[in-house]
Write a protein that holds these residues in place. Structure first.
Motif, PDB file in Angstrom:
ATOM      1  N   ALA A 227       0.824  -1.191   0.243  1.00  0.00           N
ATOM      2  CA  ALA A 227      -0.253  -0.032   0.122  1.00  0.00           C
ATOM      3  C   ALA A 227       0.831   1.304   0.543  1.00  0.00           C
ATOM      4  O   ALA A 227       0.347   1.984  -0.862  1.00  0.00           O
ATOM      5  N   ARG A 228       2.048   1.140   0.524  1.00  0.00           N
ATOM      6  CA  ARG A 228       2.423   2.563   0.979  1.00  0.00           C
ATOM      7  C   ARG A 228       3.509   2.875  -0.516  1.00  0.00           C
ATOM      8  O   ARG A 228       3.551   3.767  -1.218  1.00  0.00           O
ATOM      9  N   TRP A 229       3.867   1.844  -1.142  1.00  0.00           N
ATOM     10  CA  TRP A 229       4.299   1.898  -2.999  1.00  0.00           C
ATOM     11  C   TRP A 229       3.734   1.957  -4.056  1.00  0.00           C
ATOM     12  O   TRP A 229       4.415   2.942  -4.588  1.00  0.00           O
ATOM     13  N   VAL A 230       2.590   2.149  -3.515  1.00  0.00           N
ATOM     14  CA  VAL A 230       1.157   2.159  -4.760  1.00  0.00           C
ATOM     15  C   VAL A 230       0.826   3.553  -4.742  1.00  0.00           C
ATOM     16  O   VAL A 230       1.231   4.209  -5.358  1.00  0.00           O
ATOM     17  N   ALA A 231       0.800   3.788  -3.301  1.00  0.00           N
ATOM     18  CA  ALA A 231       0.190   5.057  -2.810  1.00  0.00           C
ATOM     19  C   ALA A 231       1.753   5.983  -2.939  1.00  0.00           C
ATOM     20  O   ALA A 231       0.825   6.984  -3.680  1.00  0.00           O
ATOM     21  N   GLN A 232       2.673   6.077  -2.698  1.00  0.00           N
ATOM     22  CA  GLN A 232       3.660   7.229  -3.004  1.00  0.00           C
ATOM     23  C   GLN A 232       3.577   7.090  -4.670  1.00  0.00           C
ATOM     24  O   GLN A 232       3.871   8.929  -4.766  1.00  0.00           O
ATOM     25  N   THR A 233       3.411   6.124  -5.531  1.00  0.00           N
ATOM     26  CA  THR A 233       3.418   6.310  -7.138  1.00  0.00           C
ATOM     27  C   THR A 233       2.593   6.505  -7.533  1.00  0.00           C
ATOM     28  O   THR A 233       2.600   8.027  -8.284  1.00  0.00           O
ATOM     29  N   CYS A 234       1.191   6.832  -7.036  1.00  0.00           N
ATOM     30  CA  CYS A 234       0.226   7.790  -7.289  1.00  0.00           C
ATOM     31  C   CYS A 234      -0.020   8.968  -6.504  1.00  0.00           C
ATOM     32  O   CYS A 234       0.255   9.812  -7.600  1.00  0.00           O
ATOM     33  N   PHE A 235       0.576   9.532  -5.802  1.00  0.00           N
ATOM     34  CA  PHE A 235       0.764  10.840  -5.440  1.00  0.00           C
ATOM     35  C   PHE A 235       1.874  11.668  -6.368  1.00  0.00           C
ATOM     36  O   PHE A 235       1.656  12.792  -6.068  1.00  0.00           O
ATOM     37  N   ALA A 236       2.940  10.877  -6.634  1.00  0.00           N
ATOM     38  CA  ALA A 236       4.006  11.360  -7.579  1.00  0.00           C
ATOM     39  C   ALA A 236       3.887  11.587  -9.191  1.00  0.00           C
ATOM     40  O   ALA A 236       4.134  12.749  -9.605  1.00  0.00           O
ATOM     41  N   ASP A 237       2.966  10.841  -9.442  1.00  0.00           N
ATOM     42  CA  ASP A 237       1.561  11.641 -10.902  1.00  0.00           C
ATOM     43  C   ASP A 237       1.510  12.606 -10.769  1.00  0.00           C
ATOM     44  O   ASP A 237      -0.118  12.152 -10.910  1.00  0.00           O
ATOM     45  N   HIS A 238       1.383  13.612 -10.825  1.00  0.00           N
ATOM     46  CA  HIS A 238       1.085  15.067 -11.723  1.00  0.00           C
ATOM     47  C   HIS A 238       0.493  15.469 -12.687  1.00  0.00           C
ATOM     48  O   HIS A 238      -0.541  15.790 -12.318  1.00  0.00           O
ATOM     49  N   ALA A 239       0.842  14.645 -13.468  1.00  0.00           N
ATOM     50  CA  ALA A 239      -0.062  14.757 -14.857  1.00  0.00           C
ATOM     51  C   ALA A 239      -1.671  14.080 -14.190  1.00  0.00           C
ATOM     52  O   ALA A 239      -2.339  14.426 -14.941  1.00  0.00           O
ATOM     53  N   ALA A 240      -1.636  12.848 -14.058  1.00  0.00           N
ATOM     54  CA  ALA A 240      -2.502  12.376 -13.632  1.00  0.00           C
ATOM     55  C   ALA A 240      -3.538  12.461 -12.696  1.00  0.00           C
ATOM     56  O   ALA A 240      -4.897  12.546 -12.919  1.00  0.00           O
ATOM     57  N   HIS A 241      -3.264  13.625 -11.852  1.00  0.00           N
ATOM     58  CA  HIS A 241      -3.690  14.094 -11.229  1.00  0.00           C
ATOM     59  C   HIS A 241      -4.948  15.458 -11.642  1.00  0.00           C
ATOM     60  O   HIS A 241      -6.459  14.975 -11.366  1.00  0.00           O
ATOM     61  N   ALA A 242      -4.059  16.429 -12.717  1.00  0.00           N
ATOM     62  CA  ALA A 242      -5.273  17.090 -13.251  1.00  0.00           C
ATOM     63  C   ALA A 242      -6.304  16.267 -14.261  1.00  0.00           C
ATOM     64  O   ALA A 242      -7.893  16.841 -14.492  1.00  0.00           O
ATOM     65  N   ALA A 243      -5.793  15.367 -14.850  1.00  0.00           N
ATOM     66  CA  ALA A 243      -6.661  14.611 -15.569  1.00  0.00           C
ATOM     67  C   ALA A 243      -7.923  13.756 -15.106  1.00  0.00           C
ATOM     68  O   ALA A 243      -9.303  13.807 -15.601  1.00  0.00           O
TER      69      ALA A 243
END
Length: 330
Positions: A227-243
């Motif tokens: 869970a920690r690894w997946v969340a860290q990856t998602c938090f860092a994906d700034h372009a995907a946040h806007a999409a």
């Protein structure tokens, strides 16, 4: 255990409709899960460590200086009431039912309030609890008003607890950046915006001393390594946040328009769900379920919460079912 949305298996059994035939709109979770890259074997093989980068990535994502990752915000909801001596707690109602349940269970006296009633009761409260945007109504309370309420509570050693589980779609309205102030506690939920509720991750933002007390109460390794690894990856994906925000906003507007055309104008909502009050809520819930569409039913007040359809085909399926309902009611 309290009732919650997302009980698809129970609906399958009750209505006798195969799982693959259901359109599940019963939760306020984004229906487009973030793609998960392969998880490194070490995330499974080793005990989780707090210096793996998750906290740093989460702090950057939420724009805060300190936070505590927990096994879903539910873990904090249940634990926080035990960190205060029993007192008088106000809860903005209706709201996520686990909040009042947890405070009552810890021995606190509760009073249910509307937003308009808070001013008259605030100086008699030890804690004020609210969800912003609210679940299930989608009601929003202005940041300035929340900070003014907090100042009055904190002056007497009180707490303002703000559950921002649905705030990711409108982050500028958050008060998390102010949660260094004593007595302001903000809960953030990972799974809803990222569409990964099964990960069971949340973050608590508060002053360091309170976070330390909460961490000691919950104990070590509360969030799994994967869970920690997946969340860290998602938090860092700034372009995907806007999409993701754009996709949610478009889908929510389309859903609201569909409900409006069906004579079910939303009484509230946000970019992850729409909320409709109706005296016939229970009947409409059953009407849709018999057609393989599951929405969330609330009894007090009688209302339905509609999650976002993920595709144009799902949108059309809901629209057709609502048209059939409108025709039956005519």
């Amino acid at each position: 255990m309290l009732e919650h949305g997302g009980r698809l298996l129970r609906a399958i059994q009750h209505y006798g409709i195969a799982r693959e035939e259901w359109l599940d709109l019963s939760s306020g979770i984004a229906p487009w899960p973030y793609p998960i890259p392969p998880i490194p074997l070490q995330a499974w093989a080793r005990l989780p460590e707090t210096d793996d980068g998750l906290e740093q990535a989460a702090r950057q994502y939420y724009g805060v200086n300190q936070l505590l990752p927990v096994a879903g915000s539910q873990a904090a909801i249940q634990a926080l009431p035990t960190l205060r001596a029993p007192g008088r707690v106000g809860v903005l109602w209706p709201c996520y039912a686990e909040h009042p349940h947890a405070w009552r269970r810890a021995g606190h006296d509760l009073i249910e309030l509307s937003e308009d009633q808070v001013e008259a009761h605030l100086d008699q409260l030890d804690v004020l609890v609210l969800v912003n945007p609210n679940n299930p109504t989608g009601q929003r309370i202005a940041r300035e008003r929340l900070l003014a309420w907090h100042a009055r509570l904190a002056a007497r050693g009180g707490w303002l607890l703000v559950d921002e589980a649905f705030m990711d779609n409108s982050p500028t309205c958050s008060v998390a950046d102010c949660a260094e102030r004593p007595g302001l506690i903000v809960l953030r939920s990972f799974g809803k915006f990222f569409g990964l509720a099964g990960l069971r991750l949340g973050c608590v933002v508060a002053e360091p001393g309170l976070l330390q007390r909460l961490a000691e109460l919950l104990g070590p390794w509360t969030v799994s390594g994967p869970a920690r690894w997946v969340a860290q990856t998602c938090f860092a994906d700034h372009a995907a946040h806007a999409a993701q925000r754009e996709r949610c906003a478009v889908a929510a507007a389309h859903l609201a328009a569909t409900l409006q055309r069906s004579g079910l104008a939303p009484d509230g909502g946000c970019d992850l769900f729409q909320y409709v009050r109706s005296e016939r809520a229970a009947y409409l819930h059953d009407f849709l379920a018999r057609r393989g569409i599951l929405v969330r039913l609330f009894e007090q007040p009688a209302a339905l919460r509609f999650g976002l359809p993920a595709t144009a085909a799902e949108q059309q399926r809901l629209a057709q079912a609502l048209s059939d309902y409108q025709e039956e009611m005519a």
